[in-house]
Design an enzyme around this catalytic site. Structure first.
Site, PDB file in Angstrom:
ATOM      1  N   THR A  82       0.737 -31.941 -18.689  1.00  0.00           N
ATOM      2  CA  THR A  82       1.723 -31.020 -18.114  1.00  0.00           C
ATOM      3  C   THR A  82       2.967 -31.835 -17.736  1.00  0.00           C
ATOM      4  OG1 THR A  82       0.828 -31.283 -15.889  1.00  0.00           O
ATOM      5  CG2 THR A  82      -0.086 -29.492 -17.205  1.00  0.00           C
ATOM      6  N   GLY A 140       5.689 -44.471 -24.569  1.00  0.00           N
ATOM      7  CA  GLY A 140       5.223 -43.629 -25.676  1.00  0.00           C
ATOM      8  C   GLY A 140       4.142 -44.235 -26.534  1.00  0.00           C
ATOM      9  N   GLY A 193      18.886 -33.926 -28.704  1.00  0.00           N
ATOM     10  CA  GLY A 193      17.632 -33.609 -28.022  1.00  0.00           C
ATOM     11  C   GLY A 193      17.029 -34.813 -27.318  1.00  0.00           C
ATOM     12  N   ASP A 207      13.557 -42.745 -14.250  1.00  0.00           N
ATOM     13  CA  ASP A 207      12.433 -42.677 -15.181  1.00  0.00           C
ATOM     14  C   ASP A 207      11.923 -44.085 -15.509  1.00  0.00           C
ATOM     15  OD1 ASP A 207      10.776 -41.280 -17.308  1.00  0.00           O
ATOM     16  OD2 ASP A 207      11.996 -42.591 -18.570  1.00  0.00           O
ATOM     17  N   LYS A 211       8.143 -45.881 -14.566  1.00  0.00           N
ATOM     18  CA  LYS A 211       7.301 -46.571 -15.554  1.00  0.00           C
ATOM     19  C   LYS A 211       7.065 -48.026 -15.140  1.00  0.00           C
ATOM     20  CE  LYS A 211       8.882 -43.574 -19.267  1.00  0.00           C
ATOM     21  NZ  LYS A 211       9.969 -43.401 -20.245  1.00  0.00           N
TER      22      LYS A 211
END
Lengths: 328, 163
Positions: A82, A140, A193, A207, A211
């Protein structure tokens, strides 16, 4: 092996489509998004699920919630993908705690619960004989957690440096390559995007800092949080500054740095030689680990994307299966 | 420094030993032998780090070993780094920012390139800093970091100073 997937955004859909297209022996018995849910002990037809999601925006019945799936679906591993709430970690934190308490494994891409409660969740998992894995929370597709846990086992990590935010890296790359201003490059990143409508979280370095906290707490067992990180973003970097760096064969990148011996935990724009291993192009992420035995190791790869993030989640699923058996 | 010595065993050691005796640090020794040459004299270049006040002692000691010193190039500030600052640099006392480094005695701002797009816009400047050694460079950058914070400037530091 049976799994339930919470979250049917880009990552959730990526995981579902990989599980349906590759014969990995993984059956999906439950799914939920923010407005609906679906449970089928015999296995959900992923093709039909994705088609329904595309046409209606829902993945199942409006009466079934994510918690219904956590409590009611027959799964071995909960895949929690989520969206991140960096402030509270909820509702993902409750989903994960519930699944671990029930003796299930958890795999997540959600940074919120990991940055807030990594050690508590690990202790809970250990007490229940299960595990929590979170490879997809950082960088990722780069298998940084697997590298730390397996490949570099026995090494002491002395410091780490990373490009952990693809949006910032894209903006800086485009400013340097095309002579765009920060505002123009940000606009382009949005059109591609790569940046959210509200880019604050990315461009202010938050962000990357989250991390960095996850990596530092994982490597050194610390309990650092976001406010322990000295954070400077890229939103004030000028094209002039990039050109001044270029005049000397250098460029500027947003670097996350953890160096416990010098008590450094920071995210800031830095000057790097253009051929430095951390100077990656576009949205690519990279991490350099400085270790006592292996020396410096640099990993580079895609830091975001549906299938790329799914790669990290599938890696975690299969690692749990090889460690804990088939989970049948 | 560039030395000339006899091509005989023990000569190079004789030339190098006084350096460590005086607390100096040898950075590089370039030992060039011309294969076609039958000369009994050998040219050697030594790059070293030594406190300023011990240089004449060193040259005396080396000469007393029978080694001829051809040339000594002094370079006090061996370590160079560039730092970029962004903000209202001129209106926040640029001279004071430079002076914060210059008055340390161990580091100097040896270059300054400024780009000022328009009067009301932030300028960007590259400061070239030279220092006696790496430790002093870290200290100099820490001083600039404090100045930048006080003046509300964004400072972009180079990678690889502390590691």
């Amino acid at each position: 092996m049976k799994v339930a997937i919470l979250g049917m955004g880009s990552v959730g859909k990526g995981v579902a489509s990989v599980l349906s297209s590759k014969d990995l022996g993984v059956m999906v018995t439950g799914v939920a998004d923010s407005r609906s849910g679906l449970i089928d002990p015999d296995g959900i037809n992923i093709g039909a699920l994705l088609a329904t999601k595309r046409s209606t925006g829902l993945c199942g019945s409006a009466g079934i919630t994510a918690m219904d799936v956590v409590r009611g679906a027959p799964y071995d591993i909960l895949i929690e993908v989520t969206p991140t709430d960096a402030v509270s970690g909820e509702p993902a934190l409750t989903h994960i705690r519930t699944a671990l308490t029930m003796g299930r494994h958890v795999v997540t891409s959600n940074k919120g619960p990991i940055v807030h409660a990594l050690h508590a969740l690990r202790s809970l998992a250990a007490s229940k004989g299960t595990s929590i894995r979170y490879e997809a929370t950082v960088a990722g597709a780069i298998p940084i957690m697997h590298t730390l846990a397996d490949g570099l086992a026995g090494n002491e990590v002395l410091a780490l440096y990373g490009v952990l935010n693809g949006t910032c890296n894209y903006i800086l790359t485009r400013m340097a390559a095309e002579g765009l201003t920060y505002e123009q490059a940000l606009l382009e990143a949005r059109e591609m995007g790569y940046a959210e409508a509200d880019p604050t979280y990315d461009v202010k370095g938050i962000d990357a800092a989250i991390k960095l906290v996850i990596l530092a707490n994982t490597i050194w067992g610390t309990s650092s949080c976001l406010k322990d990180v000295e954070v400077r973003g890229i939103d004030l970097v000028t094209l002039d500054a990039l050109q001044l760096a270029e005049d000397q064969g250098c460029t500027i990148r947003l670097i996350a740095e953890a160096d416990p011996s010098n008590r450094i935990l920071r995210v800031s724009p830095r000057i790097l030689r253009s051929r430095h291993p951390l100077v990656t192009e576009g949205t690519l992420n990279a991490i350099t680990l400085v270790t006592d035995l292996a020396g410096e190791i640099t990993l580079m790869g895609k830091g975001a994307g549906s299938v790329e993030t799914a790669s990290a989640i599938i890696g975690d699923l299969l690692a749990i299966r090889s460690r804990y058996g088939r989970c049948d | 420094m560039k030395l000339e010595m006899r091509d005989a065993p023990g000569q190079l050691v004789a030339a190098l030993k006084p350096i460590s005796d005086l607390g100096g640090n040898i950075i590089a020794v370039i030992h060039q032998r011309d294969p076609g040459s039958r000369s009994e004299v050998l040219g050697v270049q030594i790059v070293l780090d030594l406190p300023q006040d011990r240089l004449s002692d060193l040259t005396d000691l080396i000469r007393s070993q029978g080694v001829n010193i051809l040339r000594v190039n002094e370079e006090r500030l061996l370590c160079t780094r560039a730092v970029i600052m962004i903000g209202h640099l001129i209106h926040t006392d640029l001279g004071g920012t430079v002076d914060a480094i210059d008055r340390t005695g161990f580091a100097e701002v040896t270059g300054l390139t400024i780009r000022m797009p328009a009067i009301d816009q932030r300028s960007s400047a590259r400061f070239t800093i030279r220092s006696v050694n790496r430790e002093h460079m870290e200290d100099a950058i820490a001083i600039l970091r404090t100045v930048a914070r006080e003046k509300g400037l964004l400072m972009i530091e180079p990678m690889g100073v502390s590691q």
